[in-house]
Design a protein around this motif. Sequence first.
Motif, PDB file in Angstrom:
ATOM      1  N   UNK A 545      -5.040 -11.275  10.439  1.00 35.34           N
ATOM      2  CA  UNK A 545      -5.289 -11.348   9.187  1.00 35.34           C
ATOM      3  C   UNK A 545      -5.655 -10.035   8.679  1.00 35.34           C
ATOM      4  N   UNK A 546      -4.757  -9.362   7.964  1.00 34.60           N
ATOM      5  CA  UNK A 546      -5.240  -8.066   7.489  1.00 34.60           C
ATOM      6  C   UNK A 546      -5.620  -8.323   5.952  1.00 34.60           C
ATOM      7  N   UNK A 547      -7.047  -7.719   5.709  1.00 40.34           N
ATOM      8  CA  UNK A 547      -7.688  -7.825   4.304  1.00 40.34           C
ATOM      9  C   UNK A 547      -7.183  -6.791   3.494  1.00 40.34           C
ATOM     10  N   UNK A 548      -7.723  -6.875   2.149  1.00 39.46           N
ATOM     11  CA  UNK A 548      -7.651  -5.875   1.290  1.00 39.46           C
ATOM     12  C   UNK A 548      -8.770  -4.735   1.492  1.00 39.46           C
ATOM     13  N   UNK A 549      -8.358  -3.744   1.138  1.00 34.49           N
ATOM     14  CA  UNK A 549      -9.449  -2.543   1.355  1.00 34.49           C
ATOM     15  C   UNK A 549     -10.360  -2.645   0.372  1.00 34.49           C
ATOM     16  N   UNK A 550     -11.732  -2.254   0.595  1.00 30.44           N
ATOM     17  CA  UNK A 550     -12.822  -2.155  -0.341  1.00 30.44           C
ATOM     18  C   UNK A 550     -13.373  -0.954  -0.277  1.00 30.44           C
ATOM     19  N   UNK A 551     -13.769  -0.100  -1.471  1.00 26.48           N
ATOM     20  CA  UNK A 551     -13.287  -0.467  -2.691  1.00 26.48           C
ATOM     21  C   UNK A 551     -11.651  -0.217  -2.906  1.00 26.48           C
ATOM     22  N   UNK A 552     -11.177  -0.511  -3.924  1.00 26.16           N
ATOM     23  CA  UNK A 552      -9.772  -0.473  -4.218  1.00 26.16           C
ATOM     24  C   UNK A 552      -9.426  -0.547  -5.635  1.00 26.16           C
ATOM     25  N   UNK A 553      -9.192   0.723  -6.536  1.00 25.49           N
ATOM     26  CA  UNK A 553      -8.896   1.972  -6.130  1.00 25.49           C
ATOM     27  C   UNK A 553     -10.091   2.660  -5.325  1.00 25.49           C
ATOM     28  N   UNK A 567      -7.320 -10.838  21.652  1.00 26.80           N
ATOM     29  CA  UNK A 567      -7.197  -9.438  22.149  1.00 26.80           C
ATOM     30  C   UNK A 567      -5.732  -9.050  22.024  1.00 26.80           C
ATOM     31  N   UNK A 568      -5.580  -7.757  21.538  1.00 25.42           N
ATOM     32  CA  UNK A 568      -4.210  -7.156  21.168  1.00 25.42           C
ATOM     33  C   UNK A 568      -4.214  -5.653  21.167  1.00 25.42           C
ATOM     34  N   UNK A 569      -2.987  -5.102  21.142  1.00 26.03           N
ATOM     35  CA  UNK A 569      -3.123  -3.645  21.304  1.00 26.03           C
ATOM     36  C   UNK A 569      -2.855  -3.398  19.719  1.00 26.03           C
ATOM     37  N   UNK A 570      -3.495  -2.484  19.218  1.00 25.63           N
ATOM     38  CA  UNK A 570      -3.622  -2.309  17.819  1.00 25.63           C
ATOM     39  C   UNK A 570      -3.361  -0.876  17.300  1.00 25.63           C
ATOM     40  N   UNK A 571      -2.397  -0.690  16.413  1.00 29.42           N
ATOM     41  CA  UNK A 571      -2.118   0.686  15.748  1.00 29.42           C
ATOM     42  C   UNK A 571      -2.475   0.500  14.302  1.00 29.42           C
ATOM     43  N   UNK A 572      -2.778   1.652  13.637  1.00 28.80           N
ATOM     44  CA  UNK A 572      -2.999   1.722  12.154  1.00 28.80           C
ATOM     45  C   UNK A 572      -2.305   2.909  11.692  1.00 28.80           C
ATOM     46  N   UNK A 598     -12.360   2.319   8.830  1.00 28.28           N
ATOM     47  CA  UNK A 598     -12.518   3.347   7.764  1.00 28.28           C
ATOM     48  C   UNK A 598     -11.366   4.192   7.508  1.00 28.28           C
ATOM     49  N   UNK A 599     -11.048   4.537   6.397  1.00 28.99           N
ATOM     50  CA  UNK A 599     -10.276   5.579   6.032  1.00 28.99           C
ATOM     51  C   UNK A 599     -10.670   6.437   4.810  1.00 28.99           C
ATOM     52  N   UNK A 600     -10.672   7.677   4.975  1.00 29.27           N
ATOM     53  CA  UNK A 600     -10.815   8.968   4.024  1.00 29.27           C
ATOM     54  C   UNK A 600      -9.680   9.388   3.519  1.00 29.27           C
ATOM     55  N   UNK A 601      -9.549   9.093   1.993  1.00 28.80           N
ATOM     56  CA  UNK A 601      -8.310   9.511   1.348  1.00 28.80           C
ATOM     57  C   UNK A 601      -8.941  10.842   0.362  1.00 28.80           C
ATOM     58  N   UNK A 602      -9.672  11.699   0.774  1.00 33.08           N
ATOM     59  CA  UNK A 602      -9.983  12.567  -0.275  1.00 33.08           C
ATOM     60  C   UNK A 602      -9.124  13.695  -0.427  1.00 33.08           C
ATOM     61  N   UNK A 603      -8.183  13.890   0.797  1.00 37.68           N
ATOM     62  CA  UNK A 603      -7.298  14.928   0.706  1.00 37.68           C
ATOM     63  C   UNK A 603      -6.073  14.817   0.339  1.00 37.68           C
ATOM     64  N   UNK A 604      -5.795  13.289  -0.225  1.00 39.19           N
ATOM     65  CA  UNK A 604      -4.396  12.876  -0.713  1.00 39.19           C
ATOM     66  C   UNK A 604      -4.503  12.816  -2.105  1.00 39.19           C
ATOM     67  N   UNK A 605      -2.966  12.952  -2.689  1.00 40.46           N
ATOM     68  CA  UNK A 605      -2.828  13.053  -3.831  1.00 40.46           C
ATOM     69  C   UNK A 605      -3.274  11.616  -4.739  1.00 40.46           C
ATOM     70  N   UNK A 606      -3.281  11.359  -5.995  1.00 44.77           N
ATOM     71  CA  UNK A 606      -3.666  10.136  -6.513  1.00 44.77           C
ATOM     72  C   UNK A 606      -2.350   9.338  -6.565  1.00 44.77           C
ATOM     73  N   UNK A 607      -2.194   8.165  -6.326  1.00 47.13           N
ATOM     74  CA  UNK A 607      -0.904   7.340  -6.331  1.00 47.13           C
ATOM     75  C   UNK A 607      -0.971   6.063  -5.443  1.00 47.13           C
TER      76      UNK A 607
END
Length: 627
Positions: A545-553, A567-572, A598-607
């Motif tokens: 069950x994949x949830x929506x990221x917080x915060x967004x945007x 238990x399972x083998x997980x890739x992101x 946790x994900x850091x998007x500070x180096x990514x362009x807006x979109x």
Amino acid sequence: MKKFYLFALCLGTAFGSVYAQSNRTSENLFVTKTKQPFSKPLSSVQSVSSEEKAIIWTNDFGTPSDWTFTDNAGSGDNWVIGTGVPSGAYAIAGIASTTVANGFALYDSDLMCSGSQNADVTIVNPVDASAYGAVAVQFESYYRKYVGAVYVIASNDGVTWTEYEVHTSLATNDASANPEVVTIDVSPTIANSATAYIGFRYIGGCDYAWMVDDVALVETPNNSLQLTDAWWTNTPASATPWIPYSKMPQNQLNDINFFGTVLNAGGVDQPNCAMTVTLSGSGSGTYTSTSYTSLAGTGVQDTLSAGPLAASGLTNGSYAVAWSVNSDSTDTDPTDNVIDSVWDFEVTNNLYARDQGVYSGAYNTQDFDADGLIDPVEFFLDYQFYNSDTVYSIAAVFPGGTRNTAGLEVKYNIYDPAGNAVFDGVTAPVPTYTLTAADLTAGAGSEVWVELPLTDPLTGGAGFPIDAALGQVWTFSIFNEFDSLFVGVSGDAPAVGGSWTTAGISWYPLDGSNQAYYTTDCFMMRLNVTGAASTGISENSTSVNLGQNRPNPFNDNTVIPFTLSNAGNVAFTVTDVTGKVIENRNLGVLGAGSQNIEFNGSNLASGIYYYTLTVDAKRSTKKFIIE
């Protein structure tokens, strides 16, 4: 291979079912039933046997002057003979009869649509049937029903006509096979008549169309039984529909009853007829059921019953069902006494399905509001729950190509037996999923089952608990409120009692037209119940069950919640709108339960970007926005 045998002699009590689908509201949309823009054909219900019999007279409509037309209603709506096909707003295809190139008779009710229709097409010159004590009209037919009725008519003087209704088993919006070879016994009216007249009558208002061709007056054989329909069903509660399943999980197995409709197509009574049902598959055991009747008279039919089979004793595996009928007399054509390979099924641990598994296309899209754009729709599919259970996910097939595209957002929901949405958008958010290019099915044989995870809105835990005490029939839906969304279909919904089981297979355009459409195609929408199994891939794999990221945007850090049932083998993975991989992490084997990334998007362009969690080869995808 072990077999079950179920045996029944002709049942004295007729059996029938009424199919109706409750109106439901979604996004403040009230739905009502309307004429369908498409349908699939029903298998032959009144087919004539292929045995040799005396052919008294034939006509292929190649000479229109052989026939006369009568507008009984005086509305101006009448039959035509030629090669023109139906051309109304809800036109069906032309008849695919043997001599279609010579012409055929057509009553295009939908095109004329006067609201008062009653018209005959009858032969001009009588036929001498004085040497025949049992006669039948045989012809090729293609008919789709709305509210009308169609008849063979017969007369021994050309003045007084007797009606014999045809296609009586069709429900609203159902169609016959194209063509269906029909035989109607007319002996009570024109047997031994030197001046036998026959014809066809249409009575309706503003319906679809009826076409007939290749007509013959034939001698009826003495002994000819026909098994015209056969089906099995889980025993339902009162006022619930008869729904067929291709896969049934152990926790939802219920007693199975087997039914068959047998027709006396011969010229003499059949006092002792029998129906045998054979269930071959993974289990073992023998079951029998016996009852008696007499099919007295040509054209008389009865519905027979065998069972119930205690399905709770079935082991996992595939089962094949076959029906056959016979009587004390030697049937002149036993080839039409058997039906098989139309109602086979599988017993599973966790999979609940109505489709046949092989992609055969998508629903027939429409521009309902005539704005030049295909309108968004909501797809509904009903499932019965005999015992309380947990539904962990819906799995569906989404066609690609010119249908769906990567980045399309899919919403999905559950409706309880009272028609209330489980995820109402206020107390519980409506679940969403964003399609990726890898989620799209290219065609038959390359089906991609996309898993849409469900949660309990009260606890937030994986899986939605079904309370069977609230009612048997629960409805599952997939939709997009603004964009066109296509869901794959797999074959046809099997027929029950001669009528397609359209109950619980519907779709509603979200254009404000307040119309409901029913289809005899079956949407590829399966359920994963009673554990953490994938409906599309394997019963032993893990549900996520994949949830929506917080915060967004967000513009720097965000947290992505997810829950594993096992238990399972997980890739992101994170990708941009072009499909370019921005980040790919192999998280290894993770234990069951709720977790975060946790994900850091500070180096990514807006979109807009998409994040995907792959667990044991199953993908769940959502989108986030970087400001």
